[in-house]
Design a protein around this motif. Structure first.
Motif, PDB file in Angstrom:
ATOM      1  N   HIS A 116       1.078  -1.338   0.082  1.00 31.18           N
ATOM      2  CA  HIS A 116      -0.223  -0.195  -0.007  1.00 31.18           C
ATOM      3  C   HIS A 116       0.900   1.622  -0.236  1.00 31.18           C
ATOM      4  O   HIS A 116       0.401   2.114  -0.776  1.00 31.18           O
ATOM      5  N   GLY A 143      -7.921  -0.308   5.711  1.00 35.68           N
ATOM      6  CA  GLY A 143     -10.090  -1.025   6.654  1.00 35.68           C
ATOM      7  C   GLY A 143      -9.703  -1.952   7.650  1.00 35.68           C
ATOM      8  O   GLY A 143     -10.050  -1.629   8.933  1.00 35.68           O
ATOM      9  N   GLY A 169     -10.562   3.133   8.431  1.00 33.94           N
ATOM     10  CA  GLY A 169     -11.516   2.846   7.509  1.00 33.94           C
ATOM     11  C   GLY A 169     -12.496   1.461   8.046  1.00 33.94           C
ATOM     12  O   GLY A 169     -14.207   2.151   7.548  1.00 33.94           O
ATOM     13  N   GLU A 170     -12.690   1.088   9.258  1.00 30.26           N
ATOM     14  CA  GLU A 170     -13.726   0.723  10.349  1.00 30.26           C
ATOM     15  C   GLU A 170     -14.146   1.673  10.422  1.00 30.26           C
ATOM     16  O   GLU A 170     -15.373   1.764  10.977  1.00 30.26           O
ATOM     17  N   PRO A 184     -19.235  -2.103   1.909  1.00 36.94           N
ATOM     18  CA  PRO A 184     -18.240  -1.217   2.714  1.00 36.94           C
ATOM     19  C   PRO A 184     -18.691   0.256   2.682  1.00 36.94           C
ATOM     20  O   PRO A 184     -19.129   0.884   1.893  1.00 36.94           O
ATOM     21  N   GLY A 185     -19.181   0.275   3.761  1.00 38.24           N
ATOM     22  CA  GLY A 185     -19.596   1.979   3.803  1.00 38.24           C
ATOM     23  C   GLY A 185     -18.879   3.752   3.798  1.00 38.24           C
ATOM     24  O   GLY A 185     -19.454   4.401   2.761  1.00 38.24           O
ATOM     25  N   GLY A 186     -17.215   3.200   3.216  1.00 42.16           N
ATOM     26  CA  GLY A 186     -16.019   3.992   3.804  1.00 42.16           C
ATOM     27  C   GLY A 186     -16.865   5.277   1.835  1.00 42.16           C
ATOM     28  O   GLY A 186     -17.233   6.344   2.212  1.00 42.16           O
ATOM     29  N   PRO A 187     -17.122   4.153   1.056  1.00 46.16           N
ATOM     30  CA  PRO A 187     -16.615   4.943  -0.363  1.00 46.16           C
ATOM     31  C   PRO A 187     -19.075   5.750  -0.474  1.00 46.16           C
ATOM     32  O   PRO A 187     -18.911   6.952  -1.002  1.00 46.16           O
ATOM     33  N   ASP A 190     -18.378   8.636   2.022  1.00 41.16           N
ATOM     34  CA  ASP A 190     -17.868   9.997   0.832  1.00 41.16           C
ATOM     35  C   ASP A 190     -18.464  10.443  -0.030  1.00 41.16           C
ATOM     36  O   ASP A 190     -18.889  11.991  -0.314  1.00 41.16           O
ATOM     37  N   GLY A 276      -4.215   2.776   0.534  1.00 42.20           N
ATOM     38  CA  GLY A 276      -4.219   2.608   1.479  1.00 42.20           C
ATOM     39  C   GLY A 276      -5.854   2.861   1.226  1.00 42.20           C
ATOM     40  O   GLY A 276      -6.008   3.499   1.006  1.00 42.20           O
ATOM     41  N   GLY A 277      -6.930   1.853   1.170  1.00 42.94           N
ATOM     42  CA  GLY A 277      -8.139   2.156   1.194  1.00 42.94           C
ATOM     43  C   GLY A 277      -8.832   3.613   0.965  1.00 42.94           C
ATOM     44  O   GLY A 277      -9.969   3.757   0.333  1.00 42.94           O
ATOM     45  N   ASN A 281     -10.437   8.326  -0.157  1.00 40.91           N
ATOM     46  CA  ASN A 281     -11.440   9.463   0.676  1.00 40.91           C
ATOM     47  C   ASN A 281     -11.142  11.189  -0.416  1.00 40.91           C
ATOM     48  O   ASN A 281     -10.281  11.173   0.222  1.00 40.91           O
ATOM     49  N   THR A 307      -5.472   2.718  -4.671  1.00 39.53           N
ATOM     50  CA  THR A 307      -5.439   3.010  -3.682  1.00 39.53           C
ATOM     51  C   THR A 307      -6.495   1.602  -2.181  1.00 39.53           C
ATOM     52  O   THR A 307      -5.489   1.458  -1.463  1.00 39.53           O
ATOM     53  N   THR A 308      -7.574   1.127  -3.035  1.00 35.23           N
ATOM     54  CA  THR A 308      -8.649   0.249  -2.085  1.00 35.23           C
ATOM     55  C   THR A 308      -7.302  -1.306  -2.721  1.00 35.23           C
ATOM     56  O   THR A 308      -6.506  -0.946  -4.103  1.00 35.23           O
ATOM     57  N   ASP A 309      -7.630  -2.689  -2.346  1.00 41.28           N
ATOM     58  CA  ASP A 309      -6.867  -3.499  -2.371  1.00 41.28           C
ATOM     59  C   ASP A 309      -6.080  -4.308  -3.561  1.00 41.28           C
ATOM     60  O   ASP A 309      -7.560  -3.826  -4.742  1.00 41.28           O
TER      61      ASP A 309
END
Ligand code: KG4
Ligand code: ZN
Length: 338
Positions: A116, A143, A169-170, A184-187, A190, A276-277, A281, A307-309
């Motif tokens: 990452h 995450g 991320g959590e 996943p709620g992150g995106p 955003d 990282g994921g 953002n 950014t993400t995996d």
């Protein structure tokens, strides 16, 4: 000089990915995500490893095809050894070992977190990007991890700050869950945040003295805000979704930026990288650039798709390990904690 072609495999969590890297340049990067976890509010390990098993052959096959190479051109295989979910890591590791054995080529184990960090070095065919200079600071936000790392060389890294509870991320994903949003709620936060007012509500700020982070207080404060307001108005969350997301996102970003500024002042390092994921953002990306202007930083943001995996970052890390002659043998096994 002969070309060095690396096949890279990533399977640490819920994305199955394969990439082909020729002399440090990405030729292909294929990612198969897993929708099965959406309804569970988080990654279900058993379902993740099953999906990896289904996806791994077609994903690798497509990466080889898209790169326009053939199997026999591959010089080495890079794979994620950890950290991650053991059952998921086992699929990628076993496949990498078997494939390397059958082609009689070296195996290169990669630490997912180092990968990452190196995502800002990923270059595609026909492009030249401006790469970070050593030493640099990396804010690694995913995450599972939240760290500030001093990076002295491609493979020489020191963690100088990290979360003492949840990862950034959590904090996004768990707050999204209480809002009734899928994983996943992150995106999603955003996207919603872009329409909202970030000063609409007030959330608790962590008081941690050193370069470490804490997000559990923020999460609890968000939960209490929702609980209290919903008592008065049962539709509070739905009616205020954008403002809630904007407030939450700004709070998380502020926590991250404050410690990054502190780390830069303490170390005197002004080359700043994120990975990282959560580095996808938009609030964080904007804040890094804005703060960078004020602080005199030179900032580097990885492309969104790295950014993400993804396996391209595993491939670029394997490339630098290959240049060092750093190989693994056939007895290598995955590590959930690396
Ligand atoms: O790096 P990653 O793909 O997997 C791990 O190694 O953990 O990071 C996944 C995390 C999830 O928590 C996801 O919600 C978060 O990255 N994420 C985002 C955004 N895109 C992904 N968080 C906030 N805003 C985004 N745009
Ligand atoms: Zn990751």
């Amino acid at each position: 000089m002969n070309d060095t072609i690396i096949l890279a495999i990533e399977s640490s969590c819920d994305d199955t990915s394969a990439a082909i890297i020729r002399n440090g340049i990405v030729l292909s990067n294929v990612i198969a995500g897993q929708k099965v976890h959406e309804e569970y509010g988080g990654v279900v390990p058993e379902l993740a490893s099953r999906s990896h098993q289904e996806n791994i052959v077609p994903v690798i096959d497509l990466a080889i095809k898209n790169a326009n190479i053939s199997k026999k051109d591959i010089s080495a295989i890079g794979f994620t050894r950890g950290p991650g979910l053991l059952g998921s890591l086992l699929i990628g590791t076993s496949f990498a070992k078997g494939f390397a054995l059958s082609l009689n080529i070296p195996l290169i184990e990669v630490n997912h977190l180092q990968a990452h960090v190196l995502a800002s070095f990923i270059e595609e065919l026909g492009e030249t990007i401006e790469k970070p200079n050593f030493p640099f600071l990396c804010l690694l936000v995913s995450g599972g991890h939240t760290q500030i790392i001093v990076v002295r060389d491609y493979l020489e890294m020191e963690i100088i700050g990290q979360t003492i509870d949840d990862a950034a991320g959590e904090a996004f994903d768990k707050s999204a869950k209480v809002l009734g949003l899928p994983y996943p709620g992150g995106p999603i936060i955003d996207k919603e945040a872009a329409k909202g007012n970030a000063s609409a509500f007030t959330l608790a700020k962590p008081q941690i003295a050193n370069l470490d982070f804490s997000f559990s207080g923020l999460k609890t404060s968000f939960l209490y805000l929702l609980r209290d307001k919903s008592k008065v108005n049962p539709n509070f969350a739905q009616e205020n979704i954008s403002d809630l997301c904007a407030t939450l996102q700004k709070s998380i970003v502020d926590i991250l930026i404050e410690k990054l500024v502190k780390a830069s002042i303490q170390t005197g390092i002004k080359e700043i990288v994120i990975g990282g994921g959560v580095s996808a953002n938009s609030g964080l990306r904007n804040a890094i650039v804005e703060t960078g202007t004020k602080q005199g930083w030179k900032t580097y943001l990885p492309k969104l798709k790295y950014t993400t995996d993804n396996a391209a970052m595993i491939g670029i890390t394997a490339h630098y390990k290959h240049l060092n002659g750093d190989y693994s043998n056939q007895s290598v096994s995955p590590l959930a904690r690396f």
